[in-house]
Design a protein around this motif. Structure first.
Motif, PDB file in Angstrom:
ATOM      1  N   ARG A 134      26.278  54.781 143.938  1.00  0.00           N
ATOM      2  CA  ARG A 134      26.479  55.945 143.080  1.00  0.00           C
ATOM      3  C   ARG A 134      26.799  57.184 143.900  1.00  0.00           C
ATOM      4  O   ARG A 134      27.064  58.249 143.331  1.00  0.00           O
ATOM      5  CB  ARG A 134      25.227  56.178 142.237  1.00  0.00           C
ATOM      6  CG  ARG A 134      25.045  55.091 141.186  1.00  0.00           C
ATOM      7  CD  ARG A 134      23.802  55.245 140.348  1.00  0.00           C
ATOM      8  NE  ARG A 134      23.611  56.601 139.843  1.00  0.00           N
ATOM      9  CZ  ARG A 134      22.442  57.062 139.419  1.00  0.00           C
ATOM     10  NH1 ARG A 134      21.384  56.278 139.441  1.00  0.00           N
ATOM     11  NH2 ARG A 134      22.339  58.283 138.973  1.00  0.00           N
ATOM     12  N   LYS A 135      26.758  57.075 145.220  1.00  0.00           N
ATOM     13  CA  LYS A 135      27.119  58.153 146.148  1.00  0.00           C
ATOM     14  C   LYS A 135      26.367  59.449 145.849  1.00  0.00           C
ATOM     15  O   LYS A 135      26.964  60.478 145.558  1.00  0.00           O
ATOM     16  CB  LYS A 135      28.624  58.388 146.151  1.00  0.00           C
ATOM     17  CG  LYS A 135      29.409  57.197 146.628  1.00  0.00           C
ATOM     18  CD  LYS A 135      30.879  57.502 146.715  1.00  0.00           C
ATOM     19  CE  LYS A 135      31.627  56.274 147.206  1.00  0.00           C
ATOM     20  NZ  LYS A 135      33.055  56.534 147.374  1.00  0.00           N
ATOM     21  N   LEU A 136      25.043  59.377 145.945  1.00  0.00           N
ATOM     22  CA  LEU A 136      24.217  60.549 145.670  1.00  0.00           C
ATOM     23  C   LEU A 136      23.964  61.354 146.943  1.00  0.00           C
ATOM     24  O   LEU A 136      23.816  60.802 148.026  1.00  0.00           O
ATOM     25  CB  LEU A 136      22.870  60.121 145.080  1.00  0.00           C
ATOM     26  CG  LEU A 136      22.895  59.447 143.716  1.00  0.00           C
ATOM     27  CD1 LEU A 136      21.488  59.102 143.274  1.00  0.00           C
ATOM     28  CD2 LEU A 136      23.565  60.340 142.691  1.00  0.00           C
ATOM     29  N   ALA A 137      23.879  62.660 146.786  1.00  0.00           N
ATOM     30  CA  ALA A 137      23.498  63.538 147.889  1.00  0.00           C
ATOM     31  C   ALA A 137      21.981  63.530 147.997  1.00  0.00           C
ATOM     32  O   ALA A 137      21.268  63.096 147.090  1.00  0.00           O
ATOM     33  CB  ALA A 137      24.006  64.951 147.628  1.00  0.00           C
ATOM     34  N   PRO A 169      20.908  55.107 153.401  1.00  0.00           N
ATOM     35  CA  PRO A 169      21.970  56.018 153.832  1.00  0.00           C
ATOM     36  C   PRO A 169      23.290  55.282 154.020  1.00  0.00           C
ATOM     37  O   PRO A 169      23.316  54.149 154.482  1.00  0.00           O
ATOM     38  CB  PRO A 169      21.442  56.556 155.167  1.00  0.00           C
ATOM     39  CG  PRO A 169      20.485  55.527 155.650  1.00  0.00           C
ATOM     40  CD  PRO A 169      19.916  54.861 154.444  1.00  0.00           C
ATOM     41  N   MET A 170      24.374  55.923 153.678  1.00  0.00           N
ATOM     42  CA  MET A 170      25.702  55.325 153.779  1.00  0.00           C
ATOM     43  C   MET A 170      26.601  56.268 154.570  1.00  0.00           C
ATOM     44  O   MET A 170      26.793  57.414 154.163  1.00  0.00           O
ATOM     45  CB  MET A 170      26.309  55.091 152.393  1.00  0.00           C
ATOM     46  CG  MET A 170      25.387  54.423 151.390  1.00  0.00           C
ATOM     47  SD  MET A 170      25.375  52.664 151.429  1.00  0.00           S
ATOM     48  CE  MET A 170      26.851  52.261 150.589  1.00  0.00           C
ATOM     49  N   ASP A 175      31.483  62.975 154.017  1.00  0.00           N
ATOM     50  CA  ASP A 175      31.394  61.929 152.997  1.00  0.00           C
ATOM     51  C   ASP A 175      30.080  61.142 153.077  1.00  0.00           C
ATOM     52  O   ASP A 175      29.943  60.091 152.461  1.00  0.00           O
ATOM     53  CB  ASP A 175      32.595  60.985 153.102  1.00  0.00           C
ATOM     54  CG  ASP A 175      32.636  60.239 154.432  1.00  0.00           C
ATOM     55  OD1 ASP A 175      31.957  60.679 155.386  1.00  0.00           O
ATOM     56  OD2 ASP A 175      33.336  59.217 154.498  1.00  0.00           O
ATOM     57  N   PHE A 176      29.084  61.616 153.802  1.00  0.00           N
ATOM     58  CA  PHE A 176      27.780  60.950 153.891  1.00  0.00           C
ATOM     59  C   PHE A 176      27.074  61.032 152.545  1.00  0.00           C
ATOM     60  O   PHE A 176      27.086  62.062 151.876  1.00  0.00           O
ATOM     61  CB  PHE A 176      26.925  61.621 154.969  1.00  0.00           C
ATOM     62  CG  PHE A 176      25.541  61.039 155.074  1.00  0.00           C
ATOM     63  CD1 PHE A 176      25.345  59.792 155.625  1.00  0.00           C
ATOM     64  CD2 PHE A 176      24.443  61.742 154.613  1.00  0.00           C
ATOM     65  CE1 PHE A 176      24.070  59.252 155.720  1.00  0.00           C
ATOM     66  CE2 PHE A 176      23.171  61.218 154.709  1.00  0.00           C
ATOM     67  CZ  PHE A 176      22.982  59.970 155.266  1.00  0.00           C
ATOM     68  N   HIS A 177      26.442  59.913 152.158  1.00  0.00           N
ATOM     69  CA  HIS A 177      25.727  59.877 150.888  1.00  0.00           C
ATOM     70  C   HIS A 177      24.674  58.775 150.931  1.00  0.00           C
ATOM     71  O   HIS A 177      24.541  58.070 151.925  1.00  0.00           O
ATOM     72  CB  HIS A 177      26.703  59.627 149.728  1.00  0.00           C
ATOM     73  CG  HIS A 177      27.473  58.354 149.873  1.00  0.00           C
ATOM     74  ND1 HIS A 177      28.620  58.260 150.628  1.00  0.00           N
ATOM     75  CD2 HIS A 177      27.246  57.117 149.374  1.00  0.00           C
ATOM     76  CE1 HIS A 177      29.072  57.015 150.580  1.00  0.00           C
ATOM     77  NE2 HIS A 177      28.260  56.305 149.829  1.00  0.00           N
TER      78      HIS A 177
END
Length: 175
Positions: free
Chosen positions: A116-119, A131-132, A139-141
């Motif tokens: 879901r690419k959450l901050a 962590p991704m 673009d870290f999320h």
């Protein structure tokens, strides 16, 4: 306790007689062994004499330094310079490593969740905190998929994070 002239003279006399700092402290009274040692150093008194012996007569005079001996070996012959290896280059191209054939067998029961690419500020107690990407990049999320209450990760990332001990040992033995 103050160091009076009388106490300092007694300290000098007892020190010259060869008494230890503990013995001097006991005779002076009201002063510690360390205080005696400190005062001896501040007074620049010579090293303590050996008990029961004379202070100056027992010491022998210093020997004169030995004369320099002539060299009994040939002079070093200049040789051609040798390239020295540094770091990992010491093994460069000289080692053959036989690696076992590894084959990739995909598992059929693994489902990779869609992130879901959450901050960081969007994470909750029930979202996956895996962590991704590179934290220094824009673009870290975090994964952000729903997680169980018992784990900070979703099912997929929990299997990656918490491997059974037997599986880790097998993986280490293969490497």
């Amino acid at each position: 306790m103050n160091w009076t002239d009388e106490r300092v003279e007694k300290l000098k006399r007892l020190w010259a007689e060869g008494l230890s700092a503990s013995q001097i402290a006991a005779q002076l009274g009201g002063v510690s062994r360390n205080a005696v040692i400190g005062k001896v150093h501040r007074l620049n008194l010579p090293g303590r004499a050996k008990a029961g012996g004379s202070t100056g007569a027992s010491r022998s005079a210093k020997r004169p330094a030995a004369p320099a001996r002539p060299a009994n070996y040939p002079a070093r012959v200049a040789t051609r310079p040798v390239a020295r290896t540094v770091g990992a280059t010491a093994l460069k191209d000289d080692v053959e490593v036989a690696l076992p054939e590894m084959s990739y067998v995909p598992s059929n029961n693994v489902v990779v969740p869609i992130s879901r690419k959450l901050a960081l500020t969007d994470l909750t107690e029930r979202t996956c905190k895996w962590p991704m990407g590179d934290p220094l990049k824009d673009d870290f999320h975090f994964c952000g998929v729903d997680a169980s209450e018992a784990s900070p990760y979703c099912g997929y990332h929990a299997r990656l994070a918490y491997q059974p001990v037997a599986d880790r040992r097998k993986a280490a033995a293969r490497a």
